[in-house]
Enzyme design. Structure first.
Site, PDB file in Angstrom:
ATOM      1  N   LYS A  43     -21.725  17.523  36.895  1.00  0.00           N
ATOM      2  CA  LYS A  43     -20.799  17.117  37.922  1.00  0.00           C
ATOM      3  C   LYS A  43     -21.097  17.849  39.217  1.00  0.00           C
ATOM      4  O   LYS A  43     -20.692  17.424  40.290  1.00  0.00           O
ATOM      5  CB  LYS A  43     -19.366  17.421  37.510  1.00  0.00           C
ATOM      6  CG  LYS A  43     -18.922  16.740  36.237  1.00  0.00           C
ATOM      7  CD  LYS A  43     -17.531  17.229  35.819  1.00  0.00           C
ATOM      8  CE  LYS A  43     -17.181  16.687  34.447  1.00  0.00           C
ATOM      9  NZ  LYS A  43     -15.982  17.298  33.893  1.00  0.00           N
ATOM     10  N   ASP A 103     -30.597  27.852  38.269  1.00  0.00           N
ATOM     11  CA  ASP A 103     -30.357  29.212  37.793  1.00  0.00           C
ATOM     12  C   ASP A 103     -31.375  29.500  36.692  1.00  0.00           C
ATOM     13  O   ASP A 103     -32.500  29.890  36.985  1.00  0.00           O
ATOM     14  CB  ASP A 103     -28.909  29.330  37.302  1.00  0.00           C
ATOM     15  CG  ASP A 103     -28.470  30.764  37.043  1.00  0.00           C
ATOM     16  OD1 ASP A 103     -29.337  31.661  37.013  1.00  0.00           O
ATOM     17  OD2 ASP A 103     -27.271  30.992  36.860  1.00  0.00           O
TER      18      ASP A 103
END
Length: 180
Positions: A43, A103
């Site tokens: 999302k 990340d």
């Protein structure tokens, strides 16, 4: 109020919008003579993608995938799960993956391999944020908005336990919020 959970604003709303415009210009140049399939990773990438595509002045098609290696944790589990797959075939297409943050890189590494397997013509990655210190997979974005330090960042699509996505800036979350 959400702002009380934020240690500091890392990237302001104005800085984000300026960078999004710059990235849009780069992508316009990159895809001028093609019809890329822009894939938003849900999302988190939704706000970034919604703003970015307004600045890409070429034809493109959009689709979305929802994949996760985090769940409600702050640390990647290492296992990538497809929650929502594409509605569009990637075979023979120029693919632009639009991501909020890289990340660990595990999710993007998985997607790149998946799209190669599905016979994409080319695969490029644009990310708003890059956190190289968290990398566990050998992956690099082709277009990067900002490099961020090893801190838990939220806002502009990024969340902690489904909260903070609607902040208009990128902020560092106070450790007390996720350590409790």
């Amino acid at each position: 109020m959400m702002k009380h959970d934020i240690e500091k604003v890392l990237i302001s709303e104005e800085e984000i919008q300026k960078k999004v415009k710059e990235l849009g210009a780069e992508l316009t140049s990159e895809y001028q003579d093609t019809f890329p399939l822009a894939i938003g990773v849900l999302k988190g990438a939704l706000p970034f993608m919604a703003d970015l595509i307004k600045h890409i002045d070429t034809y493109l098609e959009m689709d979305f995938m929802d994949v996760s290696s985090y769940g409600n944790s702050t640390v990647s589990s290492g296992e990538v799960k497809i929650i929502k797959d594409l509605d569009t075939s990637v075979e023979g297409r120029d693919i632009l993956i639009i991501e909020d943050i890289i990340d660990s890189g595990l999710t993007l590494s998985y997607l790149v391999e998946l799209f190669r397997y599905r016979k994409a013509k080319s695969i490029k990655i644009v990310t708003l944020l890059d956190k190289p210190s968290g990398r566990k997979a050998d992956i690099k974005a082709d277009f990067v908005g900002f490099e961020v330090p090893d801190a838990f960042v939220v806002g502009y699509g990024l969340d902690y336990a489904e909260r903070y996505r609607n902040l208009p800036y990128i902020g560092v979350l106070k450790p007390a919020v996720y350590e409790s």
